[in-house]
Design an enzyme around this catalytic site. Structure first.
Site, short mmCIF file in Angstrom:
data_model
loop_
_atom_site.label_atom_id
_atom_site.label_comp_id
_atom_site.label_asym_id
_atom_site.label_seq_id
_atom_site.Cartn_x
_atom_site.Cartn_y
_atom_site.Cartn_z
N HIS A 1 0.94 -1.14 -0.02
CA HIS A 1 0.11 0.12 -0.03
C HIS A 1 0.82 1.14 0.10
O HIS A 1 0.55 2.39 0.50
CB HIS A 1 -0.95 -0.09 1.26
CG HIS A 1 -1.99 -1.02 1.37
ND1 HIS A 1 -3.21 -1.05 0.62
CD2 HIS A 1 -1.79 -2.37 1.60
CE1 HIS A 1 -3.82 -2.14 0.78
NE2 HIS A 1 -3.02 -3.15 1.63
N ASN B 1 -10.07 -3.14 2.75
CA ASN B 1 -9.65 -2.94 1.15
C ASN B 1 -10.97 -2.97 0.22
O ASN B 1 -12.11 -3.03 0.82
CB ASN B 1 -9.05 -4.45 0.72
CG ASN B 1 -7.66 -4.60 1.16
OD1 ASN B 1 -6.98 -3.39 1.23
ND2 ASN B 1 -7.24 -5.87 1.06
N HIS C 1 -4.05 1.11 11.96
CA HIS C 1 -3.67 -0.02 12.77
C HIS C 1 -5.14 -0.73 13.25
O HIS C 1 -5.84 -0.15 13.77
CB HIS C 1 -3.03 0.26 13.92
CG HIS C 1 -2.60 -0.83 14.78
ND1 HIS C 1 -2.64 -2.29 14.44
CD2 HIS C 1 -2.20 -1.02 16.27
CE1 HIS C 1 -2.33 -3.24 15.50
NE2 HIS C 1 -2.07 -2.35 16.41
FE1 HDE Z 1 -2.43 -4.79 5.53
N1 HDE Z 1 -0.55 -4.08 5.93
N2 HDE Z 1 -1.74 -6.54 6.17
N3 HDE Z 1 -4.13 -5.75 4.95
N4 HDE Z 1 -2.99 -3.09 4.89
C1 HDE Z 1 -0.09 -2.87 5.74
O1 HDE Z 1 1.04 -1.30 7.39
C2 HDE Z 1 -0.51 -6.78 6.82
C3 HDE Z 1 -4.54 -6.99 5.08
C4 HDE Z 1 -4.24 -2.71 4.56
O2 HDE Z 1 -3.19 3.28 4.04
C5 HDE Z 1 1.16 -2.44 6.42
O3 HDE Z 1 1.06 0.87 7.79
C6 HDE Z 1 -0.57 -8.18 7.11
C7 HDE Z 1 -5.89 -7.21 4.82
C8 HDE Z 1 -4.48 -1.22 4.13
O4 HDE Z 1 -1.52 3.37 5.40
C9 HDE Z 1 1.65 -3.66 7.08
C10 HDE Z 1 -1.63 -8.82 6.77
C11 HDE Z 1 -6.39 -5.97 4.63
C12 HDE Z 1 -3.04 -1.08 4.36
C13 HDE Z 1 0.31 -4.76 6.77
C14 HDE Z 1 -2.33 -7.93 6.13
C15 HDE Z 1 -5.27 -4.94 4.52
C16 HDE Z 1 -2.33 -2.06 4.92
C17 HDE Z 1 2.04 -1.91 5.59
C18 HDE Z 1 -1.94 -10.46 6.68
C19 HDE Z 1 -7.95 -5.58 4.45
C20 HDE Z 1 -2.59 0.44 4.10
C21 HDE Z 1 2.22 -0.15 5.81
C22 HDE Z 1 -2.24 -10.75 7.99
C23 HDE Z 1 -8.70 -5.78 5.44
C24 HDE Z 1 -2.94 1.37 5.05
C25 HDE Z 1 1.35 -0.20 7.07
C26 HDE Z 1 -2.59 2.94 4.82
C27 HDE Z 1 -0.93 -1.86 5.19
C28 HDE Z 1 0.45 -5.92 7.18
C29 HDE Z 1 -3.70 -8.09 5.38
C30 HDE Z 1 -5.42 -3.47 4.46
C31 HDE Z 1 2.97 -4.19 6.73
C32 HDE Z 1 0.69 -8.77 8.10
C33 HDE Z 1 -6.56 -8.58 4.91
C34 HDE Z 1 -5.59 -0.65 3.53
O5 HDE Z 1 1.57 -3.71 8.55
#
Ligand code: HDE
Length: 689
Positions: free
Chosen positions: A79, A152, A343
């Protein structure tokens, strides 16, 4: 805390007033160093003689350059490319029966929000219109603390357990040996991952569908994906899933168009959002919830904790509980979009977690990633992350601490400071985790109830219209067609035979692979109309029309059409061969917005070919390609008087669906209405192109 604790600056000022404000804010200010010392010269470094060496002593040069050298922070691992916008949320009616969350009780309270939309795979500078899921992350600045709904635009995820997330991301990111391709899943490692991790089949169906290429952030749904809990004042809990429903409906680009836009205007989606709000528009989504009573947890043929499953709306209805209005652009992209830290663990009393193993892993990852990205544990003090309610605790120190905490006591319990700040009881708003009973052996296993990977992928496929199905087939053929490994290609065909035999046959045909031998029966009756974009809201509001004109256009005709478009909430750009003004036969002038060189057909929802003998003769060469492209992307095209001949020349027809013509001025009232309806339709898929 006032009822309306909305952050200030909600589009109250015009653009000129804003610029004037910035000018006034800086008026008469002298440039200083960061130490407050006035700077006497800012264009030449300090040298020994005009042609001599630069001196280390030049503290102003050193400070300026050092700051510049450190102006970037690591982009998000996923993202990375995103864009933020401010607004507020209001609940429709008290949700007391279901949750104690304060911001969901009083319809008169406007809770400020900041939303960051994003793509997932690409780097920070990648194109907006690539095929991908989109992030839809909302920070609610509530009276009880920040609540983040980090979702999402697709309601399910690729994997079921967070421990696989690094593998998934390594597979879809550019391949490590040559760092290609950028912001695309059309390569070997992604499809190798898919073929070997069949739980991804359902989400792959969504990303290959039109949902992967939204027309606008304003026209896509948002989903919390995981199952959360609502808990009311009495402690009763229900499982809940969150939805954002765009007031403008769900609409997408066509793939050819999406690819071209990525070159013509990398910033297409952020520009669309920014300009809508700069032009005084608003962006609205309704918040919906699906709820399941705890007693009903096992009544479904899918596990409600499995993040690769949705709850079909026809089985568990979506209750619309409030509306979010986005109406203020950010002031500084770095300070807000880049530094915002979401978060899923930022919750408020009344909203709790479930045991979804994907959600539990996220609860660790988000803070962890901010520590490196924002450089330490005090990122909650950055203005965009600061709660609007007071916050106190004993966590002092650390990088970039802004608050000067006073006094000797930074521990609990104590008597020197009457034990303050002290924990709050539940009645005082203290967060108490839902007391779910949990027991089990420590195992590294997945529940058997998570093992059905294909039923809902099939449900999605069955729910698509014939055109949507065709788009999915083409997307597979494109994406997997770019895979070099024949073996991986064949594995993909075989995997998707489990979803639908016809789909797999078409993919095999496109790839020159072996069609699946097992001709599985597909149960077509199992479908969910809510999943198809064919059933979405259709409105002309905020659509953008290219008006093709040159000197000598019919003044009266164009005026009438422009008035009608404006009335319908449609934005019209005047496109001509040069900038400046164009003049009609009867001397009326129009300011040109863009030229055939500076804009492009793919950047508009519809085209209007103005009449006027001289006008159409002069634009003909440049306009032909423009019109033809809009035609082949199924867009509404209106043409009047001589414009009709130009349309026939460019499109080869004036009769196909979505082509609206007027022979003369008398026909304009009907024309305007029909053209606006054709624009609202979004695309005319039954056109022969
Ligand atoms: Fe994320 N995801 N994600 N994700 N995600 C990040 O956090 C992660 C997942 C989502 O506009 C990171 O700040 C793991 C699902 C959005 O700043 C990170 C898993 C969904 C955004 C991270 C998921 C999301 C992130 C990278 C599996 C939809 C952007 C930068 C368990 C519900 C937020 C950050 C923004 C961002 C980890 C799966 C949505 C790496 C470990 C499912 C919208 O922490």
């Amino acid at each position: 805390m006032s009822k309306d604790h909305e952050r200030k600056g909600v589009n109250e000022h015009s653009k000129d007033e804003q610029l004037e404000q910035y000018r006034m804010d800086n008026r008469g200010k002298k440039m200083t160093t960061n130490q407050g010392l006035r700077v006497s010269e800012d264009e030449h470094s300090l040298k020994a003689g005009v042609r001599g060496p630069t001196l280390m002593e030049d503290f102003h040069f050193r400070e300026k350059m050092t700051h510049f050298d450190h102006e970037r922070i690591p982009e998000r691992i996923v993202h990375a490319r995103g864009y933020g916008v401010h607004g507020y949320f209001q609940v429709y009616e008290p949700m007391t029966e279901f949750t104690r969350a304060k911001f969901l009780q009083d319809p008169s309270v406007k809770t400020p929000v900041f939303v960051r939309f994003s793509t997932v795979a690409g780097s920070k500078g990648s194109g907006d219109t690539v095929r991908d899921a989109r992030g839809f992350a909302t920070k609610f600045y509530t009276e009880e603390g920040n609540y983040d709904l980090v979702g999402n635009n697709i309601p399910v995820f690729f994997i079921q357990d967070a421990i696989k997330f690094p593998d998934l991301v390594h597979a879809f990111k550019p391949e490590p040996h040559n760092e290609m391709p950028q912001a695309a899943t059309a390569h070997d490692t992604f499809w190798d991952f898919v073929a070997n991790n069949p739980e991804s089949a359902h989400m792959v169906m969504w990303t290959m569908s039109d949902r992967g290429i939204p027309r606008s952030y304003r026209m896509m749904e948002g989903f919390g994906v995981h199952t959360f809990r609502f808990v009311n004042e009495q402690g009763k809990a229900r499982f809940v899933k969150f939805h954002w429903k765009p007031v403008l409906g769900v609409h997408s680009l066509v793939w050819d168009e999406a690819q071209k836009i990525a070159g013509k205007d990398t910033d297409f989606h952020r520009r669309d959002l920014w300009e809508t709000i700069e032009n005084g528009g608003i962006v609205e989504y309704e918040l919906g919830v699906q709820m399941i009573d705890e007693e009903d947890e096992f009544k479904f043929d899918f596990d409600i904790l499995d993040p690769t499953k949705l709850w079909p709306e026809e089985i568990v209805p979506v209750k619309l509980i409030g509306k979010m209005t986005l109406n203020r652009n950010q002031d500084n992209v770095f300070a807000e979009t880049e530094q915002v830290a979401f978060h899923p663990g930022n919750v408020v009393p009344g909203i709790d977690f479930s045991n979804d193993p994907l959600l539990q892993g996220r609860l660790f990852s988000y803070t962890d990633t901010q520590l490196i990205r924002l450089g330490g544990p005090n990122f909650h003090e950055i203005p965009i992350n600061r709660p609007v309610c007071p916050f106190h605790n004993n966590q002092y120190d650390g990088y970039h601490r802004m608050t000067i905490n006073k006094g000797p006591v930074a521990y609990h319990k104590n008597s020197l400071q009457n034990n303050d700040p002290s924990p709050a009881t539940e009645e005082e708003g203290g967060y108490v985790h839902y007391q779910e009973k949990v027991e089990g052996r420590k195992v590294r296993q997945r529940s058997e109830s998570f093992e059905d990977y294909f039923s809902q992928a099939k449900l999605f496929w069955n729910s698509m219209s014939p055109v949507e199905k065709q788009h999915i087939i083409s997307a597979f053929c494109f994406e997997v067609g770019k895979v070099k490994s024949k073996d991986v290609q064949q594995q993909v065909v075989d995997l998707f035979a489990n979803v639908d035999a016809t789909l797999a046959e078409h993919i095999a045909e496109g790839l020159g692979a072996t069609p699946p031998d097992k001709n599985k029966e597909s149960n077509e009756s199992f479908h969910s109309p809510a999943l198809s974009q064919a059933n979405t809201v259709k409105t002309p509001v905020s659509r953008q029309v290219a008006v093709l004109v040159e000197n000598g256009f019919h003044g009266d005709e164009v005026q009438q059409v422009l008035d009608a478009l404006k009335q319908a909430g449609i934005r019209a750009d005047i496109i001509s061969q040069t900038l400046g003004t164009v003049t009609s036969e009867d001397g009326r002038e129009l300011e040109v917005t863009a030229t055939f060189l500076t804009t492009d057909s793919v950047l508009y929802d519809a085209v209007y070919v103005a009449g006027g003998k001289q006008s159409t003769a002069q634009t003909q060469k440049a306009a032909k390609g423009f019109i033809n492209e809009a035609y082949s992307h199924y867009k509404a095209i209106g043409a009047a008087n001589e414009g009709v001949e130009l349309l026939a020349l460019a499109a080869g027809s004036t009769e196909e669906p979505g082509l609206v013509t007027a022979k003369d001025e008398k026909d304009l009232a009907r024309f305007n209405q029909a053209f606006i309806e054709a624009i609202a339709e979004h695309r005319h898929w039954n056109r022969q192109v």
